[in-house]
Design an enzyme around this catalytic site. Sequence first.
Site, PDB file in Angstrom:
ATOM      1  N   SER A  46      38.034  31.879  45.581  1.00  0.00           N
ATOM      2  CA  SER A  46      37.412  31.935  44.273  1.00  0.00           C
ATOM      3  C   SER A  46      36.176  32.579  44.314  1.00  0.00           C
ATOM      4  CB  SER A  46      37.327  30.451  43.809  1.00  0.00           C
ATOM      5  OG  SER A  46      36.694  30.365  42.594  1.00  0.00           O
ATOM      6  N   TYR A  70      36.844  37.024  37.822  1.00  0.00           N
ATOM      7  CA  TYR A  70      36.675  37.206  36.645  1.00  0.00           C
ATOM      8  C   TYR A  70      35.849  38.325  36.327  1.00  0.00           C
ATOM      9  CZ  TYR A  70      37.641  31.923  36.652  1.00  0.00           C
ATOM     10  OH  TYR A  70      37.938  30.688  36.836  1.00  0.00           O
ATOM     11  N   THR A  96      41.943  36.578  37.137  1.00  0.00           N
ATOM     12  CA  THR A  96      42.147  35.539  36.302  1.00  0.00           C
ATOM     13  C   THR A  96      42.053  35.884  34.744  1.00  0.00           C
ATOM     14  OG1 THR A  96      41.623  33.968  37.622  1.00  0.00           O
ATOM     15  CG2 THR A  96      41.823  33.049  35.530  1.00  0.00           C
ATOM     16  N   LYS A 172      46.596  36.792  37.551  1.00  0.00           N
ATOM     17  CA  LYS A 172      46.912  35.334  37.424  1.00  0.00           C
ATOM     18  C   LYS A 172      46.617  34.578  35.961  1.00  0.00           C
ATOM     19  CE  LYS A 172      45.187  31.206  40.179  1.00  0.00           C
ATOM     20  NZ  LYS A 172      44.748  30.421  38.865  1.00  0.00           N
ATOM     21  N   HIS A 196      46.595  27.455  35.051  1.00  0.00           N
ATOM     22  CA  HIS A 196      45.263  27.378  35.283  1.00  0.00           C
ATOM     23  C   HIS A 196      45.212  25.703  35.579  1.00  0.00           C
ATOM     24  CE1 HIS A 196      41.103  29.382  35.396  1.00  0.00           C
ATOM     25  NE2 HIS A 196      40.781  28.186  35.684  1.00  0.00           N
TER      26      HIS A 196
END
Length: 309
Positions: A46, A70, A96, A172, A196
Amino acid sequence: MTSVLGRPATLPFGVAPTALQRMAHPEGESANARAAQTRGAVFILSTLSTTPLEDVAVAASDARKWFQLYIYKDRGVTRQLVQRAQEAGFEAIVLTVDAPIFGIRYADTRNKFSLPPHFEVANFKGITRSDMTSSGTGSGVNEYVAGLLDRSLTWKDVAWLKSITQLPVILKGILTVEDAELAVKHGAAGIIVSSHGARQVDTVPAPLEVLPGIVDKLKGTSCEVYIDGGISTGTDIFKAIAIGARMAFVGRPAVWGLACGGQQGVEKVLGILEDELRITMMLSGVSSIEEINRDYVDIPTVWTSASKL
């Protein structure tokens, strides 16, 4: 054995990106990545990691590592993160796409959740605000990301991301056939069918429900289809593969193992999943991943045509 992104993969499942893992165990993301390395699972780190991506890369130098991203208001931050991931040996960027803002998370708001003062969002140290140790009227996490994430994203930003990296880009958060087609159109190497963790919008379909329609639509393209969300047993993985997913990812189970026993705890969780999948295959009369197909699952008719929320 299966393959992803043109390379053999020991397992048809991997570890999904989850944030702030040092809250579960002092070694956090490094321990999780080492466990994935030991078991031969793909590990996705992440962006909101409490361990710098470079440290994770060193801790699990032989693991197959992807970097979740992101896109930020400050594109310079995004560019730096992508460059660092590429230089550290991560083999894909996982963008994402379902979180221009974070959904309403009542528990976080009620508890005014924020990071303990001895933790930080480690990948941002030195390039933007890395302190998530305070909250105003609600969730400190929501307030933190609201100040960073670019809410104005469109499909053209996928093209921009592809222009700044040589790594394959995986999207994603795809939940509709239409978005899956657009992902292919804009050059995605793969998509992760995902809600999510069901924390963005209430009552959306489970990823498994929309998986058949998406797999059917992308058949014949080079875009690989993966899934996460609700995967917690080896039989779940078997069903996802049977429907057509190339790989399934688990998030919460890996963190539970991390909290219980660090690296060994995650290894135990992954081992349980592998054993469950292997036994399910044996009892289904299947001797290889390639043999798993839709004959082994009963798919509701409505799933195969699901394309809209």
